[in-house]
Design a protein around this motif. Structure first.
Motif, PDB file in Angstrom:
ATOM      1  N   VAL A   1       0.836  -1.191   0.000  1.00 30.00           N
ATOM      2  CA  VAL A   1       0.000   0.000   0.000  1.00 30.00           C
ATOM      3  C   VAL A   1       0.875   1.247   0.000  1.00 30.00           C
ATOM      4  O   VAL A   1       1.808   1.370   0.800  1.00 30.00           O
ATOM      5  CB  VAL A   1      -0.923   0.005   1.232  1.00 30.00           C
ATOM      6  N   GLN A   2       0.599   2.140  -0.912  1.00 29.68           N
ATOM      7  CA  GLN A   2       1.372   3.366  -0.997  1.00 29.68           C
ATOM      8  C   GLN A   2       0.478   4.524  -1.410  1.00 29.68           C
ATOM      9  O   GLN A   2      -0.402   4.374  -2.270  1.00 29.68           O
ATOM     10  CB  GLN A   2       2.518   3.218  -1.992  1.00 29.68           C
ATOM     11  N   LEU A   3       0.696   5.678  -0.789  1.00 26.66           N
ATOM     12  CA  LEU A   3       0.024   6.920  -1.144  1.00 26.66           C
ATOM     13  C   LEU A   3       1.102   7.957  -1.402  1.00 26.66           C
ATOM     14  O   LEU A   3       2.001   8.145  -0.574  1.00 26.66           O
ATOM     15  CB  LEU A   3      -0.891   7.384  -0.014  1.00 26.66           C
ATOM     16  N   VAL A   4       1.015   8.627  -2.540  1.00 31.13           N
ATOM     17  CA  VAL A   4       2.014   9.625  -2.895  1.00 31.13           C
ATOM     18  C   VAL A   4       1.313  10.939  -3.218  1.00 31.13           C
ATOM     19  O   VAL A   4       0.535  11.011  -4.185  1.00 31.13           O
ATOM     20  CB  VAL A   4       2.866   9.164  -4.088  1.00 31.13           C
ATOM     21  N   GLU A   5       1.596  11.953  -2.420  1.00 32.04           N
ATOM     22  CA  GLU A   5       1.021  13.273  -2.660  1.00 32.04           C
ATOM     23  C   GLU A   5       1.925  14.086  -3.576  1.00 32.04           C
ATOM     24  O   GLU A   5       3.146  13.923  -3.585  1.00 32.04           O
ATOM     25  CB  GLU A   5       0.851  14.053  -1.352  1.00 32.04           C
ATOM     26  N   SER A   6       1.304  14.976  -4.322  1.00 35.41           N
ATOM     27  CA  SER A   6       2.046  15.921  -5.155  1.00 35.41           C
ATOM     28  C   SER A   6       1.182  17.151  -5.376  1.00 35.41           C
ATOM     29  O   SER A   6      -0.012  17.144  -5.065  1.00 35.41           O
ATOM     30  CB  SER A   6       2.427  15.282  -6.494  1.00 35.41           C
ATOM     31  N   GLY A   7       1.798  18.192  -5.907  1.00 37.23           N
ATOM     32  CA  GLY A   7       1.054  19.396  -6.259  1.00 37.23           C
ATOM     33  C   GLY A   7       1.220  20.561  -5.309  1.00 37.23           C
ATOM     34  O   GLY A   7       0.691  21.643  -5.553  1.00 37.23           O
TER      35      GLY A   7
ATOM     36  N   LEU B   1      -4.340  25.884  -5.769  1.00 38.36           N
ATOM     37  CA  LEU B   1      -3.477  24.732  -6.000  1.00 38.36           C
ATOM     38  C   LEU B   1      -4.351  23.498  -6.084  1.00 38.36           C
ATOM     39  O   LEU B   1      -5.424  23.441  -5.459  1.00 38.36           O
ATOM     40  CB  LEU B   1      -2.467  24.543  -4.864  1.00 38.36           C
ATOM     41  N   ARG B   2      -3.880  22.505  -6.815  1.00 37.48           N
ATOM     42  CA  ARG B   2      -4.550  21.211  -6.817  1.00 37.48           C
ATOM     43  C   ARG B   2      -3.561  20.152  -6.355  1.00 37.48           C
ATOM     44  O   ARG B   2      -2.527  19.936  -6.993  1.00 37.48           O
ATOM     45  CB  ARG B   2      -5.098  20.845  -8.189  1.00 37.48           C
ATOM     46  N   LEU B   3      -3.891  19.510  -5.256  1.00 35.54           N
ATOM     47  CA  LEU B   3      -3.075  18.425  -4.740  1.00 35.54           C
ATOM     48  C   LEU B   3      -3.590  17.100  -5.289  1.00 35.54           C
ATOM     49  O   LEU B   3      -4.789  16.910  -5.464  1.00 35.54           O
ATOM     50  CB  LEU B   3      -3.115  18.401  -3.214  1.00 35.54           C
ATOM     51  N   SER B   4      -2.646  16.204  -5.517  1.00 36.29           N
ATOM     52  CA  SER B   4      -2.994  14.857  -5.981  1.00 36.29           C
ATOM     53  C   SER B   4      -2.510  13.831  -4.968  1.00 36.29           C
ATOM     54  O   SER B   4      -1.466  14.010  -4.336  1.00 36.29           O
ATOM     55  CB  SER B   4      -2.340  14.573  -7.335  1.00 36.29           C
TER      56      SER B   4
ATOM     57  N   TYR C   1      -7.995  13.925  -5.505  1.00 36.41           N
ATOM     58  CA  TYR C   1      -7.505  15.288  -5.649  1.00 36.41           C
ATOM     59  C   TYR C   1      -8.093  16.185  -4.564  1.00 36.41           C
ATOM     60  O   TYR C   1      -9.174  15.929  -4.044  1.00 36.41           O
ATOM     61  CB  TYR C   1      -7.902  15.843  -7.021  1.00 36.41           C
ATOM     62  N   LEU C   2      -7.380  17.255  -4.282  1.00 35.38           N
ATOM     63  CA  LEU C   2      -7.900  18.308  -3.430  1.00 35.38           C
ATOM     64  C   LEU C   2      -7.660  19.623  -4.155  1.00 35.38           C
ATOM     65  O   LEU C   2      -6.521  20.078  -4.248  1.00 35.38           O
ATOM     66  CB  LEU C   2      -7.226  18.315  -2.058  1.00 35.38           C
ATOM     67  N   GLN C   3      -8.726  20.194  -4.680  1.00 34.38           N
ATOM     68  CA  GLN C   3      -8.657  21.502  -5.317  1.00 34.38           C
ATOM     69  C   GLN C   3      -8.810  22.558  -4.245  1.00 34.38           C
ATOM     70  O   GLN C   3      -9.818  22.567  -3.533  1.00 34.38           O
ATOM     71  CB  GLN C   3      -9.754  21.647  -6.370  1.00 34.38           C
ATOM     72  N   MET C   4      -7.832  23.417  -4.136  1.00 37.72           N
ATOM     73  CA  MET C   4      -7.835  24.444  -3.093  1.00 37.72           C
ATOM     74  C   MET C   4      -7.869  25.809  -3.754  1.00 37.72           C
ATOM     75  O   MET C   4      -6.939  26.178  -4.487  1.00 37.72           O
ATOM     76  CB  MET C   4      -6.591  24.304  -2.212  1.00 37.72           C
TER      77      MET C   4
END
Length: 126
Positions: A2-8, A18-21, A80-83
Motif C-alpha cells: 500500500v502506498q500513497l504519494v502526494e504531489s502538487g 493549487l490542486r493536490l494529488s 484530488y484536493l482543489q484548493m
C-alpha cells in the motif's frame, strides 16, 4: 504494498489556487475512505476533507468549506484536493490517508486512518 504519494504542493499567493494529488497504489482507492489532512508547524494534524468509499460522498472541515473540493478519479486511482482562495492559515504540510472507517459514516480524525503518504508542502505567501 500500500502506498500513497502526494504531489502538487508549492508556493502560492493569498487568493490563489493549487490542486493536490494523492496517487494510490497497492489497493483500490474507491474501496477506502480517503482523507486529506494538514499540519502546520507547532500545531496538531487536522482533518481537511474526506471522500468515503464507493458512493463518494464528501465532507469538509468548516475552515475550508466553499473553498476546497475533494474528488476521486477511479480510473487513475487518484484523489484530488482543489484548493481555491487560499489564505495564509492554509499553509501546512498536506497529507492524504486511507482508512477502512468500518462502522463510521465518515471521519476527519487522523487516528481513524491506516495508511499515510509522505506529505506535500503548501506555502501561502505574498
Amino acid at each position: 504494498q500500500v502506498q500513497l504519494v502526494e504531489s502538487g504542493g508549492g508556493l502560492v499567493q493569498p487568493g490563489g489556487s493549487l490542486r493536490l494529488s494523492c496517487a494510490a497504489s497497492g489497493f483500490t482507492a474507491e474501496n477506502y475512505a480517503i482523507g486529506w489532512f494538514r499540519q502546520a508547524p507547532g500545531k496538531e494534524r487536522e482533518g481537511v476533507s474526506c471522500i468515503i468509499r464507493r458512493a463518494g460522498r464528501t465532507y469538509y472541515a468548516d475552515s475550508v468549506k466553499g473553498r476546497f473540493t475533494i474528488s476521486r478519479d477511479n480510473a487513475k486511482n487518484t484523489v484530488y484536493l482543489q484548493m481555491n482562495s487560499l489564505k495564509h492559515e492554509d499553509a501546512a504540510v498536506y497529507y492524504c490517508a486511507a482508512g477502512d472507517l468500518r462502522g463510521m459514516g465518515y471521519s476527519l480524525t487522523p487516528r481513524d486512518y491506516d495508511y499515510w503518504g509522505q506529505g506535500t508542502q503548501v506555502t501561502v505567501s505574498s
